[in-house]
Design an enzyme around this catalytic site. Structure first.
Site: not given
Length: 315
Positions: A220, A223, A251-252
């Site tokens: 990740s 943005a 993120g999860d």
């Protein structure tokens, strides 16, 4: 079924505030209480997607009982491991401009017997799991090699492992060949020991993690989007996002989106980005439901923009 393992779960309280002024009385404009921890959030996102999930986690005291009740209310099967210490309580302050301030408690210290009980609970509940998602920091008492042991045992049982952790625990687990690891940009930079300034830097770092044993890397970049680096190729994906309300658990949600879409290839990457983009537009750590997703706003390409400078370079 997706099994999640959260060694250090929490009870999360999120307050929405106009601004954070030190030393002043701040009146919240909204509040939420949610079961927390990265693996717990993955289970919540999987359940929100309408898929079966089982959450394995150590729970203790009144906060632990409340976490179990909150998960049960969301249709999540809980496989609790009783521990002597109380489950930690965390606080998040979400400002109107999207800035988030988090206060995370350390959590209980797990005994050797409690650690083994946690591993045994995973073994017992993993027989029919399509994926095992092992997520978050390790509580006090667990050595950095604990995730490595979990990955090794799970692989011997024929399970696929997604790992979302950082630091020594991530590096130790790489040698056991987790099927996918999911670092953010900061964690990726920490794993390779150098700054990341461009998307190309992130690709090289992900390739190094594959060289250390990871079979695939889902990275990740905040943005800027997400990368998937695997034996099958390298892909970059991004999405247009409206108003950012909270990035807690985004993120999860991305990892959950990746796994429910099969856990490999550009289609799963697109699902990950769609889930993450939806999550940041929801309050607190609310997980997106199918109606919240906007897959048309997601772009996936194998023409990775390696020269693009990251919006938030990692030094």
């Amino acid at each position: 079924m997706i099994l999640t393992v959260t060694p250090n779960p929490s009870l999360d309280r999120t307050y929405e505030v106009p601004a954070l002024d030190r030393g002043e009385v701040i009146r919240a404009t909204g509040e939420r209480m949610d079961p927390g921890g990265k693996g717990v959030n993955v289970s919540r996102a999987v359940a929100a997607a309408g898929r079966r999930t089982v959450a394995v986690l150590p729970l203790g005291g009144a906060p632990g009982a409340l976490v179990a009740d909150l998960l049960d209310a969301q249709g999540i099967e809980v496989a609790p491991v009783a521990v002597a210490g109380a489950t930690r309580s965390n606080i998040a302050l979400a400002e109107a401009d999207g800035v988030l301030t988090k206060i995370n408690a350390p959590g209980p210290e797990l005994s050797a017997a409690e650690q083994e009980s946690l591993l045994e609970a995973v073994r017992v509940r993993s027989a029919d799991a399509d994926w095992i998602a092992c997520c978050g920091s390790l509580p006090r008492g667990l050595a950095p090699t604990w995730y490595a042991e979990l990955v090794a045992r799970s692989h011997r049982a024929g399970a696929r492992i997604a790992l979302d952790t950082s630091g020594p625990a991530l590096l130790a687990a790489l040698r056991e060949g987790p099927d996918v690891v999911k670092p953010n940009a900061e964690e990726l930079a920490g794993a390779v020991g150098r700054p990341l300034a461009t998307v190309g830097d992130a690709v090289k770092a992900a390739e190094e993690l594959r060289g250390l044993g990871a079979r695939a890397v889902l990275a990740s970049l905040g943005a800027d989007g997400q990368l998937l680096v695997s034996e099958g190729g390298v892909w970059f994906a991004s999405a247009r996002v409206g108003v950012v309300r909270s990035n807690v658990g985004a993120g999860d949600a991305s990892l959950a989106g990746f796994l429910v879409a099969g856990g490999e290839g550009p289609g799963a990457l697109a699902s990950a980005v769609a889930h993450g983009a939806a999550a940041v537009q929801l309050p607190g750590s609310v997980m997106p439901r199918p109606a919240d997703l906007d897959p048309d706003e997601v772009t996936v390409t194998s023409a990775v923009p390696v020269d693009r400078v990251l919006t938030e370079p990692v030094s």
